[in-house]
Design an enzyme around this catalytic site. Structure first.
Site, mmCIF file in Angstrom:
data_model
loop_
_atom_site.group_PDB
_atom_site.id
_atom_site.type_symbol
_atom_site.label_atom_id
_atom_site.label_comp_id
_atom_site.label_asym_id
_atom_site.label_seq_id
_atom_site.Cartn_x
_atom_site.Cartn_y
_atom_site.Cartn_z
ATOM 1 C CB CYS A 115 -0.921 -0.044 1.218
ATOM 2 S SG CYS A 115 -2.152 1.267 1.261
ATOM 3 C CB CYS A 229 5.817 4.956 4.640
ATOM 4 S SG CYS A 229 6.820 6.315 4.030
HETATM 5 S S1 SF4 Z 1 0.432 4.649 5.649
HETATM 6 FE FE1 SF4 Z 1 0.941 3.346 3.920
HETATM 7 S S2 SF4 Z 1 -0.191 1.441 4.339
HETATM 8 FE FE2 SF4 Z 1 -1.145 3.010 5.571
HETATM 9 S S3 SF4 Z 1 -2.830 3.770 4.301
HETATM 10 FE FE3 SF4 Z 1 -1.048 5.133 4.007
HETATM 11 S S4 SF4 Z 1 -0.071 4.361 2.199
HETATM 12 FE FE4 SF4 Z 1 -1.425 2.726 2.934
#
Ligand code: SF4
Length: 239
Positions: A115, A229
């Protein structure tokens, strides 16, 4: 690009010089091919203010994942007005809805690394392709994974061409208290969630309040081993 010896000398120099001197060096060296990337945590706001006060017209960008808090989106508008700047929003190719169709719903609960790659790393890579220097608000005090960062670092951006990108962390030595003293003194708008106990604020699904004795980033990706991240780890450090 800068030799390892030059980087070492600059790191020594930047350890003791004021933050605005480090920023001025970057402006003289790279001009607007250096840009400030910010998620609007306190240190990034201090850095933008120092740059503006010293006439350093760095472009400013942020990663808009489509999953940020309403307070964060409102803060971006406030900061644009306060500083008199435009802050570029880098958005992922996939909307949140399209991501759910392609990878399944709530990817952050099953594969937060993927993600973050889709929503943060890939958009950042697109931006870094046009920059020589990425200026961040990282601080050593924030977490164990950040405790050894340099003020200036060199990263391999493209393994095929060998192209490198300089990463500048002018706020590396700042403490949380020093950041907040500065923000309050200069009445700089900040995220109101900070006053509610959020130490570090990212996407809604992956941000919780941190405990009083925990490090500032402890509220990110709770329930996972993940602490970054990926935007600060996807490139190999050269020096
Ligand atoms: S922090 Fe990373 S894993 Fe969480 S919603 Fe945002 S982009 Fe997605």
């Amino acid at each position: 690009m800068l030799s390892p010896e030059t980087l070492r000398d600059l790191n020594e120099r930047f350890q003791t010089e004021p933050t605005e001197s480090t920023l001025t060096w970057a402006w003289n060296q790279f001009g607007d091919r250096a840009a400030i990337g910010t998620s609007f945590q306190g240190a990034g706001l201090v850095m933008i203010d120092l740059a503006r006060r010293n006439g350093l017209d760095f472009p400013v960008f942020t990663l808009d994942t489509g999953l940020l808090f309403a307070e964060t989106m409102a803060l971006k508008l406030k900061l644009e007005s306060f500083f008199g700047i435009q802050i570029e929003s880098l958005e992922p190719d996939l909307s949140v809805e399209t991501q759910a169709e392609v990878h399944g719903p709530e990817l952050w609960k099953r594969d937060p690394d993927l993600c973050c790659t889709v929503r943060k790393v890939v958009p950042l890579q697109g931006k870094l392709a046009s920059l020589d220097c990425w200026i961040t608000g990282l601080r050593r005090q924030q977490s164990d994974t950040r405790s050894a960062i340099g003020v200036i670092e060199s990263y391999l951006f493209d393994p095929v061409s060998g192209r490198e990108v300089i990463k500048l962390n002018p706020m590396a030595n700042w403490t949380r208290d020093a950041v907040w003293d500065y923000l309050k003194k200069h009445q700089i708008p900040y995220n109101p969630l900070q006053d509610q106990g959020y130490g570090s604020i990212g996407c809604v699904p992956c941000t919780r309040k941190a405990g009083r004795d925990e490090n500032e980033r402890a509220g990110r990706w709770m329930g996972f081993q993940k602490t970054e991240c990926g935007i600060h780890t996807f490139m190999a450090r050269k020096a």
